[in-house]
Design a protein around this motif. Structure first.
Motif, PDB file in Angstrom:
ATOM      1  N   PHE A  59       0.814  -1.217   0.000  1.00 35.32           N
ATOM      2  CA  PHE A  59       0.000   0.000   0.000  1.00 35.32           C
ATOM      3  C   PHE A  59       0.847   1.265   0.000  1.00 35.32           C
ATOM      4  O   PHE A  59       0.463   2.268  -0.601  1.00 35.32           O
ATOM      5  N   HIS A  60       1.979   1.234   0.673  1.00 29.90           N
ATOM      6  CA  HIS A  60       2.866   2.395   0.635  1.00 29.90           C
ATOM      7  C   HIS A  60       4.270   2.013   1.090  1.00 29.90           C
ATOM      8  O   HIS A  60       4.460   1.571   2.218  1.00 29.90           O
ATOM      9  N   VAL A  61       5.222   2.202   0.209  1.00 25.69           N
ATOM     10  CA  VAL A  61       6.643   2.081   0.532  1.00 25.69           C
ATOM     11  C   VAL A  61       7.387   3.097  -0.329  1.00 25.69           C
ATOM     12  O   VAL A  61       7.303   3.062  -1.554  1.00 25.69           O
ATOM     13  N   GLU A 213      -0.441  -8.798   0.742  1.00 26.36           N
ATOM     14  CA  GLU A 213       1.000  -9.007   0.868  1.00 26.36           C
ATOM     15  C   GLU A 213       1.464 -10.209   0.044  1.00 26.36           C
ATOM     16  O   GLU A 213       2.475 -10.137  -0.672  1.00 26.36           O
ATOM     17  N   LEU A 214       0.734 -11.305   0.147  1.00 26.61           N
ATOM     18  CA  LEU A 214       1.160 -12.520  -0.550  1.00 26.61           C
ATOM     19  C   LEU A 214       0.899 -12.431  -2.047  1.00 26.61           C
ATOM     20  O   LEU A 214       1.720 -12.870  -2.863  1.00 26.61           O
ATOM     21  N   GLU A 215      -0.226 -11.829  -2.417  1.00 23.67           N
ATOM     22  CA  GLU A 215      -0.562 -11.736  -3.840  1.00 23.67           C
ATOM     23  C   GLU A 215       0.431 -10.874  -4.604  1.00 23.67           C
ATOM     24  O   GLU A 215       0.783 -11.182  -5.751  1.00 23.67           O
ATOM     25  N   GLN A 276      -0.516  -3.496  -8.699  1.00 26.55           N
ATOM     26  CA  GLN A 276       0.355  -4.101  -7.681  1.00 26.55           C
ATOM     27  C   GLN A 276       0.139  -5.619  -7.589  1.00 26.55           C
ATOM     28  O   GLN A 276       0.576  -6.251  -6.632  1.00 26.55           O
ATOM     29  N   ARG A 277      -0.571  -6.191  -8.575  1.00 25.63           N
ATOM     30  CA  ARG A 277      -0.831  -7.631  -8.663  1.00 25.63           C
ATOM     31  C   ARG A 277      -1.690  -8.120  -7.497  1.00 25.63           C
ATOM     32  O   ARG A 277      -1.597  -9.267  -7.066  1.00 25.63           O
ATOM     33  N   VAL A 278      -2.570  -7.267  -7.029  1.00 27.00           N
ATOM     34  CA  VAL A 278      -3.475  -7.613  -5.921  1.00 27.00           C
ATOM     35  C   VAL A 278      -4.895  -7.634  -6.474  1.00 27.00           C
ATOM     36  O   VAL A 278      -5.331  -6.698  -7.141  1.00 27.00           O
TER      37      VAL A 278
END
Length: 282
Positions: A59-61, A213-215, A276-278
């Motif tokens: 979500f944010h980095v 996170e995993l996706e 983001q592949r989610v």
């Protein structure tokens, strides 16, 4: 292992983050304090101050991620410029809401006009009557990812016994697995993204964490299967996350709700997650 907070707060890394924010945020925050929640003054300013949790992949980095693009899209839908206000989380959600939504930090930064990534949870809202949580934009879940050739579908957490399983220790998934898997648990990860990377790189047979996170690491890779974490203590439907504004900021709340609804209707919301592949769920 410290038992995580109840409800949706269990699923975040907030409990292990520092409470301070960068001093560089103070100038924008000082201007925000007099106008946060006031839509007319926000429009006069011409920009929407959006509170963003730091170190919360995907979500944010470092200025990138789902919430960054969502904040940008919401501001554009409201005909405003996007002004991000990143911060490191406090010890609990109440601290975050006080610092970023209704009061501001005692060091002089905050509040923002809106804080993203807030659990849409009745108990949270009752405990923090100074805020209103609106516009849910995603439904998060706790999932298990396995390497198909070694585990496949898991019906019970006991089936993980003896297999190396990666999970962030300070997380809901880590707390659940610690009580069910006595051998093979590897917890030296900051978040579920790190756990998923360990699975992808062949270090473990399974990983657990938030679906997002995993996706973002494993989606589309046929070597791995994702499924809901098989635990009766996990809400089967997951939980919604949305936006928080100061209580009484009705015009701002309505504008934000309309903006998020338009992004959902025109497909931009799902596209932001797909970048983001989610997979997007609500």
């Amino acid at each position: 292992m410290t038992t995580p907070r109840s409800g949706l707060h269990l699923a975040t890394r907030r409990a292990c983050l520092l409470a301070a924010a960068g001093a560089a945020l103070a100038p924008a925050a000082a201007f925000a304090q007099g106008s946060a929640g006031n839509l007319a003054r926000i429009r006069e300013r011409g920009s929407l101050l959006v509170g963003l949790y730091q170190e919360m992949p995907p979500f944010h980095v470092d200025g990138h991620g789902i919430d960054v693009e969502l904040g940008r899209a919401i501001a554009a839908a409201m005909a405003l410029k996007f002004s991000p206000m990143p911060f490191q989380a406090g010890e609990n959600m109440g601290d975050d809401l006080r610092n970023m939504v209704w009061k501001g930090h005692y060091l002089g930064w905050g509040p923002a006009d809106v804080l993203l990534h807030v659990p849409v949870e009745r108990a949270l809202m009752q405990a923090n009557p100074q805020v209103t949580v609106i516009a849910p934009y995603y439904r998060e879940r706790v999932v298990l990812a396995t390497r198909v050739e070694q585990l496949g579908k898991v019906e019970n957490l006991a089936e993980l016994q003896g297999h190396p399983v990666a999970v962030a220790g300070q997380s809901l998934a880590g707390w659940l697995l610690a009580g069910a898997v006595k051998e093979g648990l590897v917890t030296a990860f900051a978040d579920g993204v790190g756990a998923a990377q360990a699975l992808r790189d062949g270090q473990v047979h399974a990983a657990a964490g938030l679906a997002s996170e995993l996706e973002c690491v494993l989606a589309g890779d046929a070597r791995f299967a994702l499924q809901p974490l098989p635990s009766p203590r996990v809400p089967p439907a997951g939980w919604a996350i949305g936006c928080a504004v100061r209580q009484g900021a009705d015009e701002l709340a309505a504008a934000l709700q309309q903006a998020v609804q338009s992004l959902q209707t025109n497909g931009r919301l799902a596209a932001i997650f797909a970048e983001q592949r989610v997979s997007w769920h609500l």
